[in-house]
Design a protein around this motif. Structure first.
Motif, mmCIF file in Angstrom:
data_model
loop_
_atom_site.group_PDB
_atom_site.id
_atom_site.type_symbol
_atom_site.label_atom_id
_atom_site.label_comp_id
_atom_site.label_asym_id
_atom_site.label_seq_id
_atom_site.Cartn_x
_atom_site.Cartn_y
_atom_site.Cartn_z
ATOM 1 N N HIS A 188 0.843 -1.204 0.000
ATOM 2 C CA HIS A 188 0.000 0.000 0.000
ATOM 3 C C HIS A 188 0.876 1.250 0.000
ATOM 4 C CE1 HIS A 188 -3.961 -1.745 0.957
ATOM 5 N NE2 HIS A 188 -4.420 -0.532 0.714
ATOM 6 N N LEU A 239 -1.344 -0.993 -4.171
ATOM 7 C CA LEU A 239 -2.623 -0.309 -4.025
ATOM 8 C C LEU A 239 -2.419 1.108 -3.510
ATOM 9 C CD1 LEU A 239 -4.703 -3.141 -2.323
ATOM 10 C CD2 LEU A 239 -4.560 -2.577 -4.758
ATOM 11 N N GLU A 268 -4.877 4.535 -2.287
ATOM 12 C CA GLU A 268 -6.203 5.060 -1.969
ATOM 13 C C GLU A 268 -6.132 6.578 -1.950
ATOM 14 O OE1 GLU A 268 -6.939 3.293 1.842
ATOM 15 O OE2 GLU A 268 -6.716 1.272 1.047
ATOM 16 N N THR A 269 -7.151 7.217 -2.510
ATOM 17 C CA THR A 269 -7.198 8.672 -2.504
ATOM 18 C C THR A 269 -8.646 9.135 -2.474
ATOM 19 O OG1 THR A 269 -6.234 10.661 -3.496
ATOM 20 C CG2 THR A 269 -7.121 9.007 -5.019
ATOM 21 N N ARG A 307 -5.513 11.857 -9.042
ATOM 22 C CA ARG A 307 -6.089 10.686 -9.705
ATOM 23 C C ARG A 307 -5.553 10.548 -11.137
ATOM 24 N NH1 ARG A 307 -10.378 12.980 -6.987
ATOM 25 N NH2 ARG A 307 -11.347 13.717 -8.917
ATOM 26 N N GLN A 355 -8.272 2.268 -11.918
ATOM 27 C CA GLN A 355 -9.202 2.542 -10.822
ATOM 28 C C GLN A 355 -9.953 1.250 -10.550
ATOM 29 O OE1 GLN A 355 -11.396 6.228 -11.013
ATOM 30 N NE2 GLN A 355 -13.080 5.313 -9.845
ATOM 31 N N THR A 357 -14.429 2.194 -5.908
ATOM 32 C CA THR A 357 -14.822 3.446 -5.271
ATOM 33 C C THR A 357 -15.750 3.095 -4.123
ATOM 34 O OG1 THR A 357 -14.666 4.652 -7.361
ATOM 35 C CG2 THR A 357 -15.953 5.685 -5.598
ATOM 36 N N GLN A 399 -13.806 7.237 -1.324
ATOM 37 C CA GLN A 399 -12.458 6.682 -1.406
ATOM 38 C C GLN A 399 -12.315 6.058 -2.793
ATOM 39 O OE1 GLN A 399 -11.476 2.878 0.489
ATOM 40 N NE2 GLN A 399 -9.791 3.950 1.490
ATOM 41 N N ILE A 457 -9.827 3.775 -5.081
ATOM 42 C CA ILE A 457 -8.728 2.832 -4.918
ATOM 43 C C ILE A 457 -8.153 2.497 -6.292
ATOM 44 C CG2 ILE A 457 -8.022 0.557 -4.065
ATOM 45 C CD1 ILE A 457 -10.512 0.756 -2.169
ATOM 46 N N ARG A 491 -5.013 0.360 -8.428
ATOM 47 C CA ARG A 491 -4.166 -0.817 -8.307
ATOM 48 C C ARG A 491 -3.246 -0.919 -9.515
ATOM 49 N NH1 ARG A 491 -5.320 -5.256 -11.414
ATOM 50 N NH2 ARG A 491 -4.583 -6.797 -9.902
#
Length: 157
Positions: free
Chosen positions: A75, A111, A113-114, A124, A134, A137, A148, A150, A152
Motif C-alpha cells: 500500500h 494499491l 487510496e485517494t 487521480r 481505478q 470506489t 475513497q 482505490i 491498483r
C-alpha cells in the motif's frame, strides 16, 4: 537524490505537505504521527519512508508498506512533492523509485487510496498516467460526498 527519511525532517515534511494545499489539518497531524511512530524504533512490518532531496532540502516524500495478511501486496500511504515541483517529473521519479523498491522486495500488487474530491483530480490523473487502474470506489468513505478511490497496479519485475 532519494533516500531514507530522517527524524530531523519531520517538521519540514509536514510543512511541505501543508504547502501542497491538498491535505486537511487532520491529515497533517496523521502524517506527523506516522513519522514519529516510524522513527520510534525498528519496524518489523517493513514500512518505508523516503525523502526526495534537491540541493540539500526535502522536496518530496513517500511512505509505503506491505499489506498485512496478503501475499506480497503493498500500500502507498503518502506521496507528495512540493507545490512548485508538481508537474515537473519529481512525483513520477519518486513513484517509480517506490515501485522498483517493491519489485526488488518481491511485491506483486500495489494499491493506492485517494479522495474523490475535485482537489484530488490531478492526483487521480497522476496515477492513471502511471499505469494504475481505478479498481474501486467506496461512496462517502471519508465523509458524505467524499468517496475513497482505490487504484491498483500489478508490478512486474
Amino acid at each position: 537524490m532519494i533516500r531514507p527519511t530522517t527524524p530531523a525532517e519531520t517538521d519540514a515534511l509536514v510543512a511541505l505537505a501543508e504547502g501542497t494545499g491538498v491535505f486537511k489539518p487532520l491529515e497533517l497531524e496523521a502524517l506527523r504521527e506516522v513519522l514519529d511512530d516510524y522513527h520510534a524504533g525498528p519496524d518489523p512490518a517493513g514500512h518505508k519512508a523516503l525523502t526526495l532531496e534537491r540541493d540539500g532540502h526535502p522536496v518530496g516524500f513517500a511512505y509505503y508498506a506491505p499489506t498485512a495478511m496478503t501475499d506480497r501486496t503493498w500500500h502507498l500511504y503518502w506521496i507528495f512533492v512540493q507545490r512548485t515541483g508538481q508537474a515537473r517529473g519529481l512525483g513520477s521519479r519518486l513513484l517509480r523509485h517506490v515501485e522498483d523498491d517493491i519489485i526488488q522486495s518481491g511485491g506483486r500488487l500495489f494499491l493506492i487510496e485517494t479522495s474523490s474530491l475535485p482537489s484530488y483530480e490531478l492526483t487521480r490523473r497522476f496515477y492513471l498516467k502511471h499505469g494504475y487502474e481505478q479498481a474501486a470506489t467506496i461512496k462517502d468513505f471519508y465523509t458524505d460526498g467524499d468517496d475513497q478511490v482505490i487504484f491498483r497496479k500489478r508490478l512486474v519485475p
